[in-house]
Design a protein around this motif. Structure first.
Motif, PDB file in Angstrom:
ATOM      1  N   LEU A 164       3.810 -11.839   4.867  1.00 45.02           N
ATOM      2  CA  LEU A 164       4.760 -11.410   3.845  1.00 45.02           C
ATOM      3  C   LEU A 164       5.433 -12.640   3.247  1.00 45.02           C
ATOM      4  O   LEU A 164       6.183 -13.338   3.932  1.00 45.02           O
ATOM      5  N   LEU A 194       0.788  -5.039   8.116  1.00 42.24           N
ATOM      6  CA  LEU A 194       1.069  -6.288   7.414  1.00 42.24           C
ATOM      7  C   LEU A 194       1.154  -7.453   8.394  1.00 42.24           C
ATOM      8  O   LEU A 194       1.868  -7.394   9.391  1.00 42.24           O
ATOM      9  N   LEU A 235       7.479  -4.065  11.568  1.00 41.55           N
ATOM     10  CA  LEU A 235       6.240  -4.754  11.169  1.00 41.55           C
ATOM     11  C   LEU A 235       5.721  -5.608  12.324  1.00 41.55           C
ATOM     12  O   LEU A 235       5.685  -6.839  12.266  1.00 41.55           O
ATOM     13  N   LEU A 268      -2.286  -2.166   3.877  1.00 41.22           N
ATOM     14  CA  LEU A 268      -2.056  -3.524   3.355  1.00 41.22           C
ATOM     15  C   LEU A 268      -1.799  -4.502   4.497  1.00 41.22           C
ATOM     16  O   LEU A 268      -0.966  -4.252   5.370  1.00 41.22           O
ATOM     17  N   GLY A 269      -2.521  -5.620   4.476  1.00 41.74           N
ATOM     18  CA  GLY A 269      -2.345  -6.623   5.520  1.00 41.74           C
ATOM     19  C   GLY A 269      -1.742  -7.925   5.027  1.00 41.74           C
ATOM     20  O   GLY A 269      -1.254  -8.723   5.834  1.00 41.74           O
ATOM     21  N   TYR A 270      -1.751  -8.165   3.708  1.00 42.28           N
ATOM     22  CA  TYR A 270      -1.334  -9.463   3.156  1.00 42.28           C
ATOM     23  C   TYR A 270      -0.588  -9.198   1.854  1.00 42.28           C
ATOM     24  O   TYR A 270      -1.138  -8.593   0.940  1.00 42.28           O
ATOM     25  N   LEU A 271       0.658  -9.638   1.767  1.00 43.31           N
ATOM     26  CA  LEU A 271       1.470  -9.436   0.570  1.00 43.31           C
ATOM     27  C   LEU A 271       2.125 -10.750   0.177  1.00 43.31           C
ATOM     28  O   LEU A 271       2.986 -11.261   0.888  1.00 43.31           O
ATOM     29  N   LEU A 278       4.705  -0.619   6.210  1.00 41.60           N
ATOM     30  CA  LEU A 278       3.455  -1.389   6.095  1.00 41.60           C
ATOM     31  C   LEU A 278       3.113  -1.997   7.454  1.00 41.60           C
ATOM     32  O   LEU A 278       3.124  -3.215   7.642  1.00 41.60           O
ATOM     33  N   LEU A 282       3.263  -8.617  12.065  1.00 36.98           N
ATOM     34  CA  LEU A 282       3.595  -9.704  11.152  1.00 36.98           C
ATOM     35  C   LEU A 282       3.556 -11.056  11.843  1.00 36.98           C
ATOM     36  O   LEU A 282       4.135 -11.246  12.915  1.00 36.98           O
TER      37      LEU A 282
END
Length: 229
Positions: free
Chosen positions: A47, A44, A65, A20-23, A41, A68
């Protein structure tokens, strides 16, 4: 999945989404605490959890992360202290933690984030002084630390943060005078210092800046302010 009516907690299974790269879960009705396995993650880059009802501390595992770029958790009920591990996230350009219940001090490790452009921690329970290590934030354009309980003086090193465009420090317990070094911030467009314990005289060098919005307490006898309180 932002701007929906999702409720409940963030599931522990989210830590299994290793690619997952985008939440983006902002503007929902999420409750509960942040699962520590968010730190798994590691791909990511974005976030966003703002405008929910998430509570409890920020897990130190978020310091893992390292890809990020954006961390936006404004407008929740997060508590505890500001994790020093956030200083490991050297690719961060944006930190949004405003309108939570975060206490303690601003960690010196924030000074490691040399590409950070925006830091907002408005309306928390932060105490202590503004760390001198923030002078390492040479790309920072926006600093909002208003409505906390920060103490001490406005550090002279802020005059070396030459990218600053907006500085909001009103509503704290800062003392001393406005440092003349702030006059080196030629990109400054807004400077809000009111509702502190600052005293005069205002440095005459501040009048050389063309600040569109410059507010302080009237007791400073701020001749260059656009408004005083």
């Amino acid at each position: 999945v932002s701007n929906n009516f999702f409720d409940g907690t963030i599931p522990l299974a989210i830590g299994q989404l290793s690619r997952l790269g985008y939440l983006d879960l902002d503007s929902n009705k999420l409750v509960g605490s942040l699962p520590a396995n968010l730190g798994e993650l590691t791909r990511l880059t974005y976030l966003s959890l703002h405008s929910n009802m998430i509570e409890g501390p920020i897990p130190s595992s978020l310091g893992l992360l390292t890809e990020l770029r954006v961390m936006d958790m404004d407008d929740n009920a997060l508590s505890g202290t500001f994790p020093i591990e956030i200083g490991n996230l050297v690719k961060l350009t944006t930190i949004g933690l405003s309108f939570n219940k975060i206490g303690g001090t601003l960690p010196a490790s924030l000074g490691n984030l040399n590409v950070l452009k925006r830091l907002t921690v408005v309306g928390n329970l932060l105490i202590g002084t503004i760390p001198t290590e923030l002078e390492g934030l040479t790309k920072l354009t926006h600093l909002s630390a208003n409505l906390n309980d920060l103490t001490g003086t406005i550090p002279t090193h802020m005059g070396r943060m030459l990218s600053l465009n907006q500085v909001f420090l009103e509503g704290n317990a800062l003392t001393g005078t406005i440092p003349s070094e702030l006059s080196q911030l030629t990109k400054l467009d807004q400077l809000l210092l009111q509702l502190n314990g600052l005293v005069g005289p205002e440095p005459k060098e501040m009048c050389s800046l063309k600040i569109k919005k410059y507010e302080a307490d009237c007791t400073i006898k701020c001749g260059c302010c656009t408004w005083c309180y």
